[in-house]
Design a protein around this motif. Structure first.
Motif, PDB file in Angstrom:
ATOM      1  N   ALA A   1       0.848  -1.203   0.000  1.00  0.00           N
ATOM      2  CA  ALA A   1       0.000   0.000   0.000  1.00  0.00           C
ATOM      3  C   ALA A   1       0.881   1.249   0.000  1.00  0.00           C
ATOM      4  O   ALA A   1       0.615   2.214  -0.730  1.00  0.00           O
ATOM      5  CB  ALA A   1      -0.945  -0.009   1.204  1.00  0.00           C
ATOM      6  N   TRP A   2       1.947   1.263   0.807  1.00  0.00           N
ATOM      7  CA  TRP A   2       2.881   2.396   0.840  1.00  0.00           C
ATOM      8  C   TRP A   2       3.520   2.558  -0.539  1.00  0.00           C
ATOM      9  O   TRP A   2       3.567   3.662  -1.086  1.00  0.00           O
ATOM     10  CB  TRP A   2       3.966   2.163   1.900  1.00  0.00           C
ATOM     11  N   TYR A   3       4.008   1.482  -1.092  1.00  0.00           N
ATOM     12  CA  TYR A   3       4.678   1.490  -2.396  1.00  0.00           C
ATOM     13  C   TYR A   3       3.782   2.107  -3.468  1.00  0.00           C
ATOM     14  O   TYR A   3       4.222   2.919  -4.275  1.00  0.00           O
ATOM     15  CB  TYR A   3       5.045   0.048  -2.765  1.00  0.00           C
ATOM     16  N   ARG A   4       2.505   1.735  -3.445  1.00  0.00           N
ATOM     17  CA  ARG A   4       1.584   2.167  -4.492  1.00  0.00           C
ATOM     18  C   ARG A   4       1.036   3.571  -4.279  1.00  0.00           C
ATOM     19  O   ARG A   4       0.735   4.256  -5.250  1.00  0.00           O
ATOM     20  CB  ARG A   4       0.413   1.189  -4.589  1.00  0.00           C
ATOM     21  N   ALA A   5       0.880   4.012  -3.026  1.00  0.00           N
ATOM     22  CA  ALA A   5       0.096   5.227  -2.799  1.00  0.00           C
ATOM     23  C   ALA A   5       0.757   6.350  -2.006  1.00  0.00           C
ATOM     24  O   ALA A   5       0.289   7.480  -2.067  1.00  0.00           O
ATOM     25  CB  ALA A   5      -1.219   4.846  -2.099  1.00  0.00           C
ATOM     26  N   GLU A   6       1.810   6.077  -1.273  1.00  0.00           N
ATOM     27  CA  GLU A   6       2.373   7.105  -0.387  1.00  0.00           C
ATOM     28  C   GLU A   6       3.259   8.077  -1.164  1.00  0.00           C
ATOM     29  O   GLU A   6       4.276   7.690  -1.738  1.00  0.00           O
ATOM     30  CB  GLU A   6       3.188   6.445   0.732  1.00  0.00           C
ATOM     31  N   PRO A   7       2.893   9.367  -1.182  1.00  0.00           N
ATOM     32  CA  PRO A   7       3.754  10.350  -1.861  1.00  0.00           C
ATOM     33  C   PRO A   7       5.058  10.543  -1.086  1.00  0.00           C
ATOM     34  O   PRO A   7       5.041  10.629   0.141  1.00  0.00           O
ATOM     35  CB  PRO A   7       2.915  11.621  -1.861  1.00  0.00           C
ATOM     36  N   ILE A   8       6.152  10.585  -1.797  1.00  0.00           N
ATOM     37  CA  ILE A   8       7.467  10.762  -1.175  1.00  0.00           C
ATOM     38  C   ILE A   8       7.897  12.208  -1.412  1.00  0.00           C
ATOM     39  O   ILE A   8       8.184  12.601  -2.553  1.00  0.00           O
ATOM     40  CB  ILE A   8       8.503   9.784  -1.765  1.00  0.00           C
TER      41      ILE A   8
ATOM     42  N   SER B   1       5.448   4.881  -8.995  1.00  0.00           N
ATOM     43  CA  SER B   1       5.664   5.771 -10.128  1.00  0.00           C
ATOM     44  C   SER B   1       7.142   5.842 -10.500  1.00  0.00           C
ATOM     45  O   SER B   1       7.500   5.805 -11.679  1.00  0.00           O
ATOM     46  CB  SER B   1       5.129   7.165  -9.784  1.00  0.00           C
ATOM     47  N   LEU B   2       7.985   5.927  -9.499  1.00  0.00           N
ATOM     48  CA  LEU B   2       9.423   6.023  -9.743  1.00  0.00           C
ATOM     49  C   LEU B   2       9.983   4.740 -10.353  1.00  0.00           C
ATOM     50  O   LEU B   2      10.772   4.791 -11.300  1.00  0.00           O
ATOM     51  CB  LEU B   2      10.147   6.371  -8.444  1.00  0.00           C
ATOM     52  N   VAL B   3       9.566   3.588  -9.832  1.00  0.00           N
ATOM     53  CA  VAL B   3      10.045   2.311 -10.366  1.00  0.00           C
ATOM     54  C   VAL B   3       9.576   2.134 -11.807  1.00  0.00           C
ATOM     55  O   VAL B   3      10.338   1.696 -12.666  1.00  0.00           O
ATOM     56  CB  VAL B   3       9.606   1.130  -9.470  1.00  0.00           C
ATOM     57  N   LYS B   4       8.346   2.526 -12.093  1.00  0.00           N
ATOM     58  CA  LYS B   4       7.831   2.436 -13.467  1.00  0.00           C
ATOM     59  C   LYS B   4       8.676   3.264 -14.430  1.00  0.00           C
ATOM     60  O   LYS B   4       8.809   2.921 -15.598  1.00  0.00           O
ATOM     61  CB  LYS B   4       6.378   2.921 -13.534  1.00  0.00           C
ATOM     62  N   ASP B   5       9.261   4.352 -13.928  1.00  0.00           N
ATOM     63  CA  ASP B   5      10.108   5.215 -14.752  1.00  0.00           C
ATOM     64  C   ASP B   5      11.579   4.797 -14.732  1.00  0.00           C
ATOM     65  O   ASP B   5      12.451   5.552 -15.149  1.00  0.00           O
ATOM     66  CB  ASP B   5      10.012   6.665 -14.260  1.00  0.00           C
ATOM     67  N   GLY B   6      11.849   3.616 -14.183  1.00  0.00           N
ATOM     68  CA  GLY B   6      13.222   3.113 -14.167  1.00  0.00           C
ATOM     69  C   GLY B   6      14.091   3.733 -13.087  1.00  0.00           C
ATOM     70  O   GLY B   6      15.311   3.724 -13.192  1.00  0.00           O
ATOM     71  N   LYS B   7      13.465   4.269 -12.037  1.00  0.00           N
ATOM     72  CA  LYS B   7      14.222   4.943 -10.975  1.00  0.00           C
ATOM     73  C   LYS B   7      14.235   4.143  -9.660  1.00  0.00           C
ATOM     74  O   LYS B   7      14.253   4.709  -8.580  1.00  0.00           O
ATOM     75  CB  LYS B   7      13.641   6.333 -10.746  1.00  0.00           C
ATOM     76  N   ALA B   8      14.255   2.819  -9.760  1.00  0.00           N
ATOM     77  CA  ALA B   8      14.267   1.972  -8.559  1.00  0.00           C
ATOM     78  C   ALA B   8      15.518   2.235  -7.721  1.00  0.00           C
ATOM     79  O   ALA B   8      15.452   2.231  -6.493  1.00  0.00           O
ATOM     80  CB  ALA B   8      14.186   0.495  -8.938  1.00  0.00           C
ATOM     81  N   THR B   9      16.644   2.501  -8.370  1.00  0.00           N
ATOM     82  CA  THR B   9      17.881   2.762  -7.628  1.00  0.00           C
ATOM     83  C   THR B   9      17.725   4.003  -6.754  1.00  0.00           C
ATOM     84  O   THR B   9      18.168   4.019  -5.605  1.00  0.00           O
ATOM     85  CB  THR B   9      19.072   2.924  -8.590  1.00  0.00           C
ATOM     86  N   ALA B  10      17.067   5.025  -7.258  1.00  0.00           N
ATOM     87  CA  ALA B  10      16.842   6.246  -6.479  1.00  0.00           C
ATOM     88  C   ALA B  10      15.972   5.942  -5.263  1.00  0.00           C
ATOM     89  O   ALA B  10      16.228   6.460  -4.166  1.00  0.00           O
ATOM     90  CB  ALA B  10      16.194   7.323  -7.341  1.00  0.00           C
ATOM     91  N   VAL B  11      14.959   5.098  -5.428  1.00  0.00           N
ATOM     92  CA  VAL B  11      14.098   4.726  -4.299  1.00  0.00           C
ATOM     93  C   VAL B  11      14.905   3.939  -3.271  1.00  0.00           C
ATOM     94  O   VAL B  11      14.832   4.210  -2.072  1.00  0.00           O
ATOM     95  CB  VAL B  11      12.867   3.920  -4.765  1.00  0.00           C
ATOM     96  N   ARG B  12      15.708   2.989  -3.731  1.00  0.00           N
ATOM     97  CA  ARG B  12      16.539   2.204  -2.798  1.00  0.00           C
ATOM     98  C   ARG B  12      17.526   3.112  -2.064  1.00  0.00           C
ATOM     99  O   ARG B  12      17.728   2.980  -0.855  1.00  0.00           O
ATOM    100  CB  ARG B  12      17.261   1.089  -3.540  1.00  0.00           C
ATOM    101  N   ASP B  13      18.140   4.052  -2.782  1.00  0.00           N
ATOM    102  CA  ASP B  13      19.071   4.984  -2.139  1.00  0.00           C
ATOM    103  C   ASP B  13      18.351   5.829  -1.089  1.00  0.00           C
ATOM    104  O   ASP B  13      18.884   6.069   0.002  1.00  0.00           O
ATOM    105  CB  ASP B  13      19.733   5.901  -3.175  1.00  0.00           C
TER     106      ASP B  13
END
Length: 120
Positions: A80-87, A97-109
């Motif tokens: 639920a956090w992954y799908r809906a929580e604004p960062i 949204s970020l992972v869909k745009d290829g930014k998974a590394t930024a989320v992990r960082d």
């Protein structure tokens, strides 16, 4: 794969066990495909499901879910956090949204930064 909370979600060869994943999160394959930014057919056709790009996208999402499951209160809450929580650090975009745009590394960082005591 080494993600503590993902036992049973990966085959011995490291491939994602999509049926296990969707069952664990209580989602249809179509809902899950939407969550990782893939066309629903991708998860229904073995050749597309096993493609490196598809496997990488799903693995990225599962790794992020595994990282936040503890503080989110469980896997479904983490989803639920992954799908809906604004960062705020990403202009209010969600991890999804970020992972869909290829930014998974930024989320992990970002999650690593928080885990080390950084501020959101």
């Amino acid at each position: 794969m080494g993600f503590g909370h993902t036992a049973g979600m990966f085959a011995e060869d490291g491939a994602v066990e999509i049926d296990q994943v969707v069952e664990r999160f209580g989602m249809s394959k179509g809902q899950f495909a939407e969550t990782v930014g893939l066309a629903p057919e991708t998860l229904r056709r073995t050749s597309r499901l096993t493609a490196a790009k598809t496997q990488a996208r799903i693995t990225e999402m599962l790794e992020i879910i595994a990282r936040i499951t503890g503080w989110a209160g469980g896997e479904k809450q983490a989803m639920a956090w992954y799908r809906a929580e604004p960062i705020p650090a990403f202009g209010g975009r969600t991890a999804e949204s970020l992972v869909k745009d290829g930014k998974a590394t930024a989320v992990r960082d970002y999650l690593d930064h928080l885990a080390m005591g950084g501020f959101a």
